[in-house]
Each structure stands twice: as C-alpha cells, then as structure tokens.
Design an enzyme around this catalytic site. Structure first.
Site, PDB file in Angstrom:
ATOM      1  N   ASP A  67      63.858  14.292 -21.871  1.00 56.91           N
ATOM      2  CA  ASP A  67      62.428  14.572 -21.865  1.00 56.91           C
ATOM      3  C   ASP A  67      61.658  13.532 -22.676  1.00 56.91           C
ATOM      4  O   ASP A  67      62.247  12.712 -23.390  1.00 56.91           O
ATOM      5  CB  ASP A  67      62.140  15.994 -22.395  1.00 56.91           C
ATOM      6  CG  ASP A  67      63.049  16.391 -23.567  1.00 56.91           C
ATOM      7  OD1 ASP A  67      63.591  15.483 -24.233  1.00 56.91           O
ATOM      8  OD2 ASP A  67      63.225  17.588 -23.796  1.00 56.91           O
ATOM      9  N   ASP A 138      62.645  29.133 -28.973  1.00 59.11           N
ATOM     10  CA  ASP A 138      62.230  30.048 -27.900  1.00 59.11           C
ATOM     11  C   ASP A 138      63.178  30.001 -26.705  1.00 59.11           C
ATOM     12  O   ASP A 138      62.857  30.510 -25.630  1.00 59.11           O
ATOM     13  CB  ASP A 138      60.790  29.730 -27.453  1.00 59.11           C
ATOM     14  CG  ASP A 138      60.643  28.325 -26.865  1.00 59.11           C
ATOM     15  OD1 ASP A 138      61.658  27.581 -26.795  1.00 59.11           O
ATOM     16  OD2 ASP A 138      59.515  27.966 -26.473  1.00 59.11           O
ATOM     17  N   HIS A 140      64.182  27.253 -25.154  1.00 59.56           N
ATOM     18  CA  HIS A 140      63.953  26.197 -24.171  1.00 59.56           C
ATOM     19  C   HIS A 140      65.142  25.242 -24.087  1.00 59.56           C
ATOM     20  O   HIS A 140      65.906  25.079 -25.031  1.00 59.56           O
ATOM     21  CB  HIS A 140      62.620  25.465 -24.392  1.00 59.56           C
ATOM     22  CG  HIS A 140      62.529  24.605 -25.608  1.00 59.56           C
ATOM     23  ND1 HIS A 140      61.422  24.600 -26.438  1.00 59.56           N
ATOM     24  CD2 HIS A 140      63.378  23.690 -26.143  1.00 59.56           C
ATOM     25  CE1 HIS A 140      61.608  23.734 -27.406  1.00 59.56           C
ATOM     26  NE2 HIS A 140      62.781  23.169 -27.252  1.00 59.56           N
ATOM     27  N   GLU A 145      60.194  25.345 -20.912  1.00 56.81           N
ATOM     28  CA  GLU A 145      59.796  26.469 -21.749  1.00 56.81           C
ATOM     29  C   GLU A 145      60.045  27.788 -20.996  1.00 56.81           C
ATOM     30  O   GLU A 145      60.276  27.784 -19.783  1.00 56.81           O
ATOM     31  CB  GLU A 145      58.304  26.333 -22.099  1.00 56.81           C
ATOM     32  CG  GLU A 145      57.969  25.108 -22.954  1.00 56.81           C
ATOM     33  CD  GLU A 145      58.368  25.253 -24.419  1.00 56.81           C
ATOM     34  OE1 GLU A 145      59.338  25.993 -24.722  1.00 56.81           O
ATOM     35  OE2 GLU A 145      57.726  24.616 -25.277  1.00 56.81           O
TER      36      GLU A 145
HETATM   37  C1  F6R Z   1      65.017  17.333 -27.032  1.00 57.34           C
HETATM   38  C2  F6R Z   1      64.999  18.584 -26.281  1.00 57.34           C
HETATM   39  C3  F6R Z   1      64.748  19.892 -26.930  1.00 57.34           C
HETATM   40  C4  F6R Z   1      65.495  20.062 -28.251  1.00 57.34           C
HETATM   41  C5  F6R Z   1      65.159  21.413 -28.873  1.00 57.34           C
HETATM   42  C6  F6R Z   1      65.855  21.601 -30.200  1.00 57.34           C
HETATM   43  O1  F6R Z   1      65.295  16.241 -26.169  1.00 57.34           O
HETATM   44  O2  F6R Z   1      65.153  18.537 -25.104  1.00 57.34           O
HETATM   45  O3  F6R Z   1      65.137  20.918 -26.044  1.00 57.34           O
HETATM   46  O4  F6R Z   1      66.866  19.960 -28.013  1.00 57.34           O
HETATM   47  O5  F6R Z   1      63.779  21.499 -29.058  1.00 57.34           O
HETATM   48  O6  F6R Z   1      65.329  20.693 -31.106  1.00 57.34           O
HETATM   49  P1  F6R Z   1      66.045  20.464 -32.513  1.00 57.34           P
HETATM   50  O7  F6R Z   1      67.369  19.885 -32.194  1.00 57.34           O
HETATM   51  O8  F6R Z   1      65.169  19.471 -33.215  1.00 57.34           O
HETATM   52  O9  F6R Z   1      66.131  21.784 -33.154  1.00 57.34           O
END
Ligand code: F6R
Length: 261
Positions: A67, A138, A140, A145
């Site tokens: 992403d 959440d 995701h 989301e």
């Molecule tokens: C990042 C991504 C997100 C993160 C998620 C967890 O490329 O796709 O899904 O993996 O937000 O973020 P952290 O690892 O910072 O807790």
C-alpha cells in the site's frame, strides 16, 4: 492456517527471515510482497544483517508493496516508498527498478489506471511468492479497512479515523496523516502463494484473535487469511494472549512432523 507463537519480537523476526531466506534459495526469481509499518521492521533488519554477512542476495528478487499513502510529496519520509527504501530496499542488493509501489507516481484520475496496472505488473512478475502482512488495530489488512470486499483488487481506499490516529505517531500530527491510500485488495493479497502475518505486542492481541479464531467477515478484513491454504501467523506471546487455542498452536508447532518445513 499455521500459528507460530514465539517468545518475543526478535524470535519472530528471525523466524520470518528464515522463511524468506528459504524462498530466496528455492526460487530463481523470487517475488516478495512487502508490508510497511512497525511490525516487519525486525524482519527487515535481520534480512539486511544476513545480506551484509553474505548469506542472502536479493539481486534476482522483485518486490511489490502492499500500500501507499495518496498525496504525500515525492520523497516524504513517511511515504511507504521512502519507508521501504530506508529500512530494506536501500540496504540490500535488490534492483530499485524491481521495487514496485501501488499507485506509482500517478496523481488524480490517473490513479485508477495505475491500480489496474499494478495488478497487471504483479501478474507479469508471476505472482507474489511470499506476502508479508501486518494487522491493524481495527483488523485491517494492507489498508483494507473494515467492510472492504473480501474479493477486492488494488484500489483507492479511505482510512478510518482509528487508523489515522494510530499512524499519527509517524507524522507531526493527525492533520498530516493522509485520508486516502492505494492498497492491494484482499483478493489481490489472497492470490499470493504464501501469506506471512506478523504481529507483536499486547495491542495486537484482540485483532489477532479475531483474525485467527473469529468469524470470516469483512468487519475484520484480516480474517480473510482463513481462506488461504498457506497462511502462517507469526506472533509473540503478548500478541497471542487472547487466543483460546494458544496451547493447541504451541503443541502443533512443537510436534511438527520432521518432513514439513
Ligand atoms: C502497512 C500495512 C498495514 C500495517 C498495519 C499494522 O503496509 O499494510 O496494514 O501492517 O497498519 O501497522 P504496524 O505494523 O505499524 O502496527
């Protein structure tokens, strides 16, 4: 699904790096799916260490990021292109032309075309061999989301307030966190041949339990990994603390048949 519960984040990083090292030696042109955020940082540090020690090379590898934020200026340190350059790609021998970011340099209306092109680029590379994933508070997956279609492809999404608050720690303030992103869809992610979800720390215990043991639902997009025949969830004890089947997962891993890698 395999759930691997390890003592701490360092052990998680070494375990995931082992999987990637194995892939690099097994495939002539390995294709990696890369996540950003804090969860894979230990893994990237371990891969960089092994590369510097001469153990692994990424010279023949291609990488596709999950992403990217929309609207950050080129080179912004919190853009995911800059993130991956700083923590991984810029420190190993992967060809920078083989590191792909969804959306690319497209802006405005050109972004939709760039999303379709990203899907085509992944297909042209032969598909993703190993997709690294984190999980949001959440639930995701990528930036899919809650309520994202489980069949979605790479497209533009709007972040929830919760995710923007969670990610504000990387920016000067909440107002600086973009509202829009480009993300691989859940259908795109599920096309990868192996999913490896990393989660560490107590703040990930609830979303991990929902993703692994909860119902398959778009309200917890990470529950889509239940649909994948080869998904490995690699977590530390803190992130495992709300799993009702934690003992079963520990037992299964401890008694894994020798012929299974
Ligand atoms: C990042 C991504 C997100 C993160 C998620 C967890 O490329 O796709 O899904 O993996 O937000 O973020 P952290 O690892 O910072 O807790």
């Amino acid at each position: 699904m395999e759930v691997v519960i390890l003592p701490d984040a360092d052990a998680v990083a070494r375990f995931v790096a082992d999987s990637i090292e194995h892939l690099l030696s097994a495939r002539p042109n390995p294709v990696l799916g890369l996540a950003t955020g804090s969860s894979p940082l230990g893994t990237y540090a371990e891969l960089v260490r092994r590369h510097r020690a001469g153990v692994i090379t990424f010279a023949a590898a291609t990488a596709f990021l999950l992403d990217e934020y929309i609207g950050l200026p080129v080179g912004h340190p919190e853009s995911y292109r800059a993130f991956i350059e700083t923590h991984f790609a810029g420190q190993v021998d992967i060809d920078p032309r083989n590191v792909h970011v969804p959306g690319g340099t497209a802006v405005g209306a050109a972004l939709d075309k760039a999303c379709a092109q990203y899907e085509a680029d992944i297909r042209a590379a032969g598909g993703v061999d190993l997709q690294l994933l984190g999980i949001g508070a959440d639930g995701h997956l990528g930036f899919n989301e809650p309520t994202s279609s489980l069949a979605s492809r790479t497209r533009i999404k709007t972040l929830t307030d919760r995710t923007r608050h969670d990610n504000a720690r990387f920016f000067d303030g909440l107002d600086d966190v973009p509202r829009h992103v480009v993300t691989q869809g859940i259908g795109t992610i599920l096309d990868a041949r192996h999913l490896v979800l990393i989660a560490t720390g107590a703040s990930k215990a609830a979303p991990v339990a929902l993703a692994v043991e909860g119902p398959l639902t778009s309200m917890c997009p990470a529950s889509a990994i239940q649909l994948h025949p080869t998904a490995t969830v690699v977590i530390d004890e803190a992130a495992a603390s709300q799993l009702t089947l934690a003992d079963y997962f520990r037992d299964t891993f401890a008694h894994k048949p020798r012929w299974q890698s």
